[in-house]
Design an enzyme around this catalytic site. Structure first.
Site, PDB file in Angstrom:
ATOM      1  N   ASP A  11      28.406 -13.684 -45.030  1.00 51.11           N
ATOM      2  CA  ASP A  11      28.134 -13.254 -43.659  1.00 51.11           C
ATOM      3  C   ASP A  11      29.203 -12.231 -43.299  1.00 51.11           C
ATOM      4  OD1 ASP A  11      28.037 -12.939 -40.932  1.00 51.11           O
ATOM      5  OD2 ASP A  11      28.161 -15.081 -40.446  1.00 51.11           O
ATOM      6  N   HIS A  18      25.374 -15.046 -34.135  1.00 50.24           N
ATOM      7  CA  HIS A  18      25.297 -15.336 -35.585  1.00 50.24           C
ATOM      8  C   HIS A  18      23.844 -15.420 -36.029  1.00 50.24           C
ATOM      9  CE1 HIS A  18      29.627 -16.387 -36.056  1.00 50.24           C
ATOM     10  NE2 HIS A  18      29.527 -16.792 -34.803  1.00 50.24           N
ATOM     11  N   ASP A  52      23.342 -14.323 -43.209  1.00 53.67           N
ATOM     12  CA  ASP A  52      23.984 -14.133 -44.512  1.00 53.67           C
ATOM     13  C   ASP A  52      23.206 -13.170 -45.396  1.00 53.67           C
ATOM     14  OD1 ASP A  52      26.051 -16.256 -44.210  1.00 53.67           O
ATOM     15  OD2 ASP A  52      24.244 -17.466 -43.981  1.00 53.67           O
ATOM     16  N   GLN A  93      33.325 -11.656 -41.390  1.00 50.71           N
ATOM     17  CA  GLN A  93      33.639 -13.075 -41.176  1.00 50.71           C
ATOM     18  C   GLN A  93      33.960 -13.868 -42.447  1.00 50.71           C
ATOM     19  OE1 GLN A  93      31.056 -15.730 -38.514  1.00 50.71           O
ATOM     20  NE2 GLN A  93      30.603 -16.572 -40.522  1.00 50.71           N
ATOM     21  N   LYS A 131      23.359 -21.928 -41.726  1.00 53.40           N
ATOM     22  CA  LYS A 131      23.675 -22.975 -40.737  1.00 53.40           C
ATOM     23  C   LYS A 131      23.655 -24.365 -41.361  1.00 53.40           C
ATOM     24  CE  LYS A 131      23.876 -19.802 -37.545  1.00 53.40           C
ATOM     25  NZ  LYS A 131      24.552 -18.687 -38.219  1.00 53.40           N
ATOM     26  N   TYR A 230      38.249 -23.836 -39.265  1.00 51.77           N
ATOM     27  CA  TYR A 230      36.833 -23.480 -39.228  1.00 51.77           C
ATOM     28  C   TYR A 230      36.642 -21.976 -39.140  1.00 51.77           C
ATOM     29  CZ  TYR A 230      32.012 -23.009 -37.859  1.00 51.77           C
ATOM     30  OH  TYR A 230      30.690 -22.649 -37.830  1.00 51.77           O
ATOM     31  N   LYS A 233      30.119 -22.104 -41.216  1.00 55.57           N
ATOM     32  CA  LYS A 233      29.635 -23.057 -42.227  1.00 55.57           C
ATOM     33  C   LYS A 233      29.472 -22.339 -43.559  1.00 55.57           C
ATOM     34  CE  LYS A 233      28.777 -27.490 -41.340  1.00 55.57           C
ATOM     35  NZ  LYS A 233      30.119 -28.002 -41.530  1.00 55.57           N
ATOM     36  N   ASP A 234      29.280 -23.127 -44.610  1.00 51.56           N
ATOM     37  CA  ASP A 234      29.373 -22.577 -45.958  1.00 51.56           C
ATOM     38  C   ASP A 234      28.070 -21.973 -46.487  1.00 51.56           C
ATOM     39  OD1 ASP A 234      32.091 -23.448 -46.083  1.00 51.56           O
ATOM     40  OD2 ASP A 234      31.287 -25.461 -46.268  1.00 51.56           O
ATOM     41  N   GLN A 243      10.247 -24.224 -65.195  1.00 52.64           N
ATOM     42  CA  GLN A 243       9.142 -24.287 -66.178  1.00 52.64           C
ATOM     43  C   GLN A 243       9.624 -24.722 -67.571  1.00 52.64           C
ATOM     44  OE1 GLN A 243       6.817 -23.343 -63.065  1.00 52.64           O
ATOM     45  NE2 GLN A 243       5.927 -23.796 -65.035  1.00 52.64           N
ATOM     46  N   ARG A 267      27.369 -24.403 -33.996  1.00 50.23           N
ATOM     47  CA  ARG A 267      28.818 -24.514 -34.203  1.00 50.23           C
ATOM     48  C   ARG A 267      29.177 -25.337 -35.438  1.00 50.23           C
ATOM     49  NH1 ARG A 267      31.516 -22.371 -29.805  1.00 50.23           N
ATOM     50  NH2 ARG A 267      30.098 -21.906 -28.094  1.00 50.23           N
ATOM     51  N   TYR A 348      35.136 -27.245 -34.745  1.00 44.90           N
ATOM     52  CA  TYR A 348      35.941 -26.505 -33.759  1.00 44.90           C
ATOM     53  C   TYR A 348      37.132 -27.367 -33.326  1.00 44.90           C
ATOM     54  CZ  TYR A 348      32.779 -22.570 -33.162  1.00 44.90           C
ATOM     55  OH  TYR A 348      32.049 -21.429 -33.367  1.00 44.90           O
TER      56      TYR A 348
HETATM   57  C1  F6R Z   1      27.365 -21.945 -36.941  1.00 47.62           C
HETATM   58  C2  F6R Z   1      27.515 -20.629 -36.291  1.00 47.62           C
HETATM   59  C3  F6R Z   1      27.301 -20.531 -34.845  1.00 47.62           C
HETATM   60  C4  F6R Z   1      28.604 -20.366 -34.083  1.00 47.62           C
HETATM   61  C5  F6R Z   1      28.376 -20.283 -32.559  1.00 47.62           C
HETATM   62  C6  F6R Z   1      29.657 -20.004 -31.784  1.00 47.62           C
HETATM   63  O1  F6R Z   1      27.640 -21.870 -38.290  1.00 47.62           O
HETATM   64  O2  F6R Z   1      27.831 -19.658 -36.914  1.00 47.62           O
HETATM   65  O3  F6R Z   1      26.566 -21.617 -34.348  1.00 47.62           O
HETATM   66  O4  F6R Z   1      29.472 -21.427 -34.373  1.00 47.62           O
HETATM   67  O5  F6R Z   1      27.476 -19.241 -32.263  1.00 47.62           O
HETATM   68  O6  F6R Z   1      30.257 -18.888 -32.337  1.00 47.62           O
HETATM   69  P1  F6R Z   1      31.636 -18.280 -31.798  1.00 47.62           P
HETATM   70  O7  F6R Z   1      32.664 -19.392 -31.895  1.00 47.62           O
HETATM   71  O8  F6R Z   1      31.901 -17.150 -32.764  1.00 47.62           O
HETATM   72  O9  F6R Z   1      31.371 -17.846 -30.406  1.00 47.62           O
HETATM   73 MG    MG Z   2      27.885 -16.566 -39.157  1.00 50.41          MG
HETATM   74 MG    MG Z   3      25.577 -17.964 -41.969  1.00 49.34          MG
END
Ligand code: F6R
Ligand code: MG
Ligand code: MG
Length: 365
Positions: A11, A18, A52, A93, A131, A230, A233-234, A243, A267, A348
């Site tokens: 990402d 996001h 991503d 990011q 996510k 944080y 996410k991964d 096959q 989040r 967070y």
């Molecule tokens: C989850 C994700 C989003 C952010 C959320 C808050 O993996 O990327 O849900 O955590 O939009 O984002 P910030 O903290 O950047 O405002």
């Molecule tokens: Mg993201």
């Molecule tokens: Mg992502």
């Protein structure tokens, strides 16, 4: 012919939060791979799932090759410049290190790689999820490779029926790669005991016991382990050869109809069902739901066919409706109980401060 397929995902910025990368960002990364890949890669494909971007490269340089990894790293760096120019959210990011150090593993991007002697026809799948976390693939892999309720080949095919060897990684261990090998069907209960814990134990690879050939490579990155805090996410990537002595493509896909509940969503701190979506789908509702897309390819001497978008089919429209209902059901209870992750897994730090403040106000009666 010995071929490597390398899939690297990151990402590096998206539109409106996001949600999804911009066209200009995708084009910039595409240009960088086109230019930098000349004479290095045989073929490539670029796609996105949620926020991503996935770069798929085919080559003959083996797994973990420095120049291949540098190509992807440089492309994501170039993309980051575009993301900054456009004011995209979260520019760069997932690029957690300033300087490239030989391999993108441990630097932020998610990696899956398979090296093999190409079969006369070589079908494979690239899964990309957003996510959620790498352990989201645990249950689908368990069902597709060990359970005859999902994989008819375990009963019907003499080679598939010999079972598979799983390599599972303890992703909480940070001193090195702590791994265990388990063979199915004999050890399925041991395997289940590990794979129930998606946040800690993650399938890294699966091999056929009939041929010794590797079917699966899945990423095991934990961004939190790299950054110490944080940073998103991964969002895992996975490659699966299908096959013959491996499960059929449809058997690998079958468990995704469950829309099983995974960690991630808003989040990175909630539980939601994993929705199989068409390639290029962004996220929306509650920064989710967690999504997975899958492209099927065939390979000949390293050249890719065009992708087949396997979840772009009427059957999966029905699944998506069911999964959307499941997402609404769990969202209806907001922060309560199973809807939000346990304290230690919340992504967070704000809640730690809040709990600290409340701690001082407790009295003992
Ligand atoms: C989850 C994700 C989003 C952010 C959320 C808050 O993996 O990327 O849900 O955590 O939009 O984002 P910030 O903290 O950047 O405002
Ligand atoms: Mg993201
Ligand atoms: Mg992502």
């Amino acid at each position: 012919m010995r071929i490597t397929i390398t899939a690297i995902k990151a990402d590096v910025g998206s539109i409106g939060g996001h949600l999804t990368p911009s066209k200009a960002l995708l084009e910039r990364i595409s240009e960088a791979v086109n230019e930098g890949g000349k004479g290095l890669v045989i073929d490539h494909f670029i796609g996105h799932t949620g926020d991503d971007i996935a770069i798929l490269l085919t080559h003959d340089r083996g797994s973990g090759d420095e120049q291949i990894h540098r190509l992807a790293w440089d492309a994501f760096r170039a993309g980051t410049d575009t993301a900054k120019e456009q004011g995209l959210y979260g520019a760069g990011q997932d690029l957690l290190r300033d300087a490239f150090s030989g391999n993108v593993r441990g630097m932020g991007p998610a990696v899956a790689e398979l090296t093999f002697d190409e079969r006369p026809t070589e079908p494979f799948l690239m899964f990309t999820a957003d996510k959620t976390e790498p352990g989201a693939y645990n249950l689908p892999l368990y069902l597709a490779f060990t359970d005859p309720m999902y994989n008819a080949g375990l009963i019907l095919s003499p080679t598939v029926g010999q079972g598979f060897t799983f390599t599972v990684m303890d992703v909480e261990y940070v001193e090195g790669d702590r791994v265990i090998e388990l063979s199915t069907p004999e050890e399925i209960y041991d395997l289940a005991a590990l794979l129930r814990d998606n946040g800690r134990f993650v399938v890294e690879s699966i091999r056929s016991r009939a041929t010794g050939e590797q079917a699966v490579s899945s990423c095991t990155t934990r961004l939190r382990n790299i950054a110490g805090k944080y940073v998103g996410k991964d969002d895992p990537i996975m490659l699966v050869r299908t096959q013959k002595s491996f499960p059929a493509t449809g058997e690998v896909l079958a468990p995704f109809q469950l829309g099983h509940l995974v960690a991630g969503f808003m989040r990175g701190s909630h539980v939601g069902p994993l929705m199989p979506v068409k390639a290029g789908t962004g996220v929306s509702f509650f920064d989710g739901p967690p999504i997975v897309s899958c492209l099927a390819f065939s390979l000949r001497e390293g050249k890719l066919t065009e992708p087949c978008d396997v979840f772009d089919h009427p059957y999966w429209d029905w699944v998506r409706s069911n999964v959307a209902r499941k997402a609404s059901d769990i969202r209806a209870q907001g922060f309560s109980g199973a809807a939000m992750l346990p304290y230690a897994d919340l992504e967070y730090g704000g809640i730690t401060e809040r709990m600290g403040r409340l701690e001082d106000r407790f009295t003992i009666r």
